[in-house]
Scaffold this active site. Structure first.
Site, mmCIF file in Angstrom:
data_model
loop_
_atom_site.group_PDB
_atom_site.id
_atom_site.type_symbol
_atom_site.label_atom_id
_atom_site.label_comp_id
_atom_site.label_asym_id
_atom_site.label_seq_id
_atom_site.Cartn_x
_atom_site.Cartn_y
_atom_site.Cartn_z
ATOM 1 N N ARG A 205 0.744 -1.399 -0.134
ATOM 2 C CA ARG A 205 -0.002 -0.198 -0.009
ATOM 3 C C ARG A 205 0.809 1.134 0.001
ATOM 4 O O ARG A 205 1.936 1.095 0.607
ATOM 5 C CB ARG A 205 -0.752 0.013 1.203
ATOM 6 C CG ARG A 205 -1.981 -1.035 1.094
ATOM 7 C CD ARG A 205 -2.902 -0.772 2.512
ATOM 8 N NE ARG A 205 -3.935 -1.971 2.335
ATOM 9 C CZ ARG A 205 -5.150 -1.968 1.562
ATOM 10 N NH1 ARG A 205 -5.138 -1.119 0.919
ATOM 11 N NH2 ARG A 205 -5.853 -3.083 1.736
ATOM 12 N N THR A 233 -5.590 2.783 -5.675
ATOM 13 C CA THR A 233 -4.454 2.546 -6.662
ATOM 14 C C THR A 233 -4.850 3.241 -8.253
ATOM 15 O O THR A 233 -3.963 3.702 -8.827
ATOM 16 C CB THR A 233 -4.607 0.897 -6.994
ATOM 17 O OG1 THR A 233 -4.076 0.271 -5.749
ATOM 18 C CG2 THR A 233 -3.540 0.492 -8.094
ATOM 19 N N THR A 259 -11.692 -5.318 -6.637
ATOM 20 C CA THR A 259 -12.662 -5.183 -5.686
ATOM 21 C C THR A 259 -13.568 -6.215 -5.715
ATOM 22 O O THR A 259 -14.235 -6.724 -6.594
ATOM 23 C CB THR A 259 -13.566 -4.063 -5.830
ATOM 24 O OG1 THR A 259 -14.379 -4.076 -4.913
ATOM 25 C CG2 THR A 259 -14.009 -3.750 -7.244
ATOM 26 N N ASP A 261 -15.992 -6.296 -3.702
ATOM 27 C CA ASP A 261 -17.103 -5.721 -3.284
ATOM 28 C C ASP A 261 -18.188 -5.572 -4.444
ATOM 29 O O ASP A 261 -19.471 -5.261 -4.306
ATOM 30 C CB ASP A 261 -17.083 -4.330 -2.667
ATOM 31 C CG ASP A 261 -16.282 -4.398 -1.302
ATOM 32 O OD1 ASP A 261 -16.053 -5.601 -1.048
ATOM 33 O OD2 ASP A 261 -15.768 -3.128 -0.981
ATOM 34 N N ARG A 306 -17.200 -1.890 2.109
ATOM 35 C CA ARG A 306 -17.007 -0.568 2.719
ATOM 36 C C ARG A 306 -17.946 0.310 2.427
ATOM 37 O O ARG A 306 -18.569 1.091 3.010
ATOM 38 C CB ARG A 306 -15.581 -0.198 1.952
ATOM 39 C CG ARG A 306 -15.030 1.198 2.669
ATOM 40 C CD ARG A 306 -13.875 1.604 1.952
ATOM 41 N NE ARG A 306 -12.646 0.727 2.442
ATOM 42 C CZ ARG A 306 -12.076 0.938 3.681
ATOM 43 N NH1 ARG A 306 -12.390 1.992 4.237
ATOM 44 N NH2 ARG A 306 -11.121 0.130 3.882
#
Length: 416
Positions: A205, A233, A259, A261, A306
């Site tokens: 990260r 990113t 992702t 998600d 998230r």
């Protein structure tokens, strides 16, 4: 190859799963959309501040920048797929530059045509000669199922379909560009990496230094950059493109969104989502077995999500053992008639146990108010979320203590 920068900002879909009535005066925090580039269908614009043009019929294109925006005289070449035996027999091999995909499938007769995205796929003309391409692949941010498969397909696609032999793997995230951590990638090297977890190229990260990264890209003669990562990113990838444009380099930057998600507009499914849902069901099943075996058992299963609750929602629908699903898109309240605590108490009276599934981003405003915390950020710039699973289980114990002093709460955090 013809490549353009493709940065799709993650945003929640409109599909939600309300569980308890929403209080009208309560509004959840929403992540602002970023990097939304808009233009008319034939326009190619790279400045985000002047990218939206709307036709009289309400047609809007959220476009992506292209090399020809700042190198207008760039020569084009026939796509190598013309020579491919697999593609030669297909009548419509290539995607037209005019093809777009509508954001909303269901519209009314007299409503504006709405927002559209440029369709991805091979074009008839490309802007690189295969023998002149030096490509690189980098993975950044957190892990996700399927990263190695994406790396493998990029390498094999470039080599087998487009005849590119010079492909570099940037190791350790963005830092790898300026710390000289690279490896040569060939179909043989990546042959079986899809069978492994994690990322073959390693990740990290932060570490984004635009000047150093573009200096390194320029020094090494790299002209195609494939960046696999999440929202932070892709913000970094946008900065890389802007610096490339500023210097007038013939370098294509392709952002590949990572992702689990599934929170990207238009696409059917993001890679890693199916695996996440499958693993989530195992956690839900374990919680259900546990709470069903005790008196007044409460199981709280916190899942990834998230800003969107697709994992929680799909895992709930697949499990059928979940009593309540809480997601960021659907506001809920705790106290009073129709509130969460009343719902839990009623379920305990009826069944003797209850299973609650919640996405990690749900109810964050309640936790923040209770703990009086200030928003923090990780190395990628993402907001640090508070542990809503632990907080909710504690609140249920306190609020329903009168109902069952022996109540047992089980917490499963699948994202830890």
């Amino acid at each position: 190859m013809e490549l353009s920068v493709s940065f799709f900002a993650a945003r929640p879909h409109s599909c939600v799963l309300p569980v308890v009535p929403a209080r009208p005066d309560l509004k959840l925090r929403r992540r602002p959309l970023t990097l939304r580039r808009r233009s008319a269908i034939r326009a190619q614009v790279s400045d985000p501040s002047r990218c939206r043009e709307t036709d009289d019929d309400g047609f809007v294109l959220e476009d992506v920048p292209h090399l020809t925006n700042f190198i207008p005289d760039l020569p084009s070449y026939p796509n190598p797929l013309h020579k491919s035996q697999a593609y030669a027999i297909v009548k419509q091999t290539f995607v037209s530059p005019e093809d777009v995909v509508a954001e909303k499938i269901v519209v009314r007769k007299d409503s504006p045509r709405g927002v559209h995205f440029r369709r991805a796929g091979p074009r008839e003309k490309v802007y690189f000669k295969s023998e002149e391409v030096r490509a690189c692949v980098v993975t950044c941010g957190g892990l996700c199922p399927g990263i190695n498969t994406v790396i493998r397909e990029i390498v094999c696609g470039l080599n087998y379909m487009y005849g590119v032999d010079d492909i570099l793997g940037i190791e350790g995230g963005y830092r790898g560009f300026y710390s000289k951590n690279t490896s040569q990638l060939t179909p043989k090297v990546v042959n079986d990496i899809h069978k492994r977890g994690g990322t073959f190229l390693r990740t990290s990260r932060g570490g984004h230094d635009t000047q150093k990264i573009v200096d390194n890209i320029q020094d090494r003669g790299i002209n195609q950059v494939y960046i696999i990562g999440g929202d932070g990113t892709q913000k970094g990838a946008a900065l890389i493109y802007q610096e490339v444009e500023k210097r007038g380099l013939q370098v294509a930057v392709a952002g590949i969104p990572k992702t689990i998600d599934n929170d990207i507009a238009v696409i059917d499914k993001s890679f890693g989502f199916d695996t996440a849902v499958e693993e989530a069901q195992r956690a839900i099943n374990a919680a259900h077995v546990e709470v069903e075996s005790v008196e007044n058992g409460v199981g709280v299963v916190k899942l990834m999500g998230r800003y969107s609750g697709f994992i929680a929602m799909f895992a709930t629908l697949a499990s059928r053992d979940v009593d309540c699903c809480l997601i960021p898109e659907s506001p809920f309240y705790l106290e009073g008639k129709g509130g969460l605590f009343e719902f839990v108490e009623q379920r305990l009276k009826e069944n003797g146990h209850v299973v609650i599934v919640l996405a990690e981003g749900a109810g964050q405003e309640y936790v923040a108010q209770s703990m009086h915390t200030v928003d923090g950020r990780d190395a990628s710039g993402n907001r640090l979320l508070l542990d809503v699973g632990l907080w909710l289980s504690q609140q249920i114990k306190v609020r329903l203590k009168h109902f069952s002093p022996s109540m047992r709460c089980l917490i499963i955090n699948t994202n830890n």
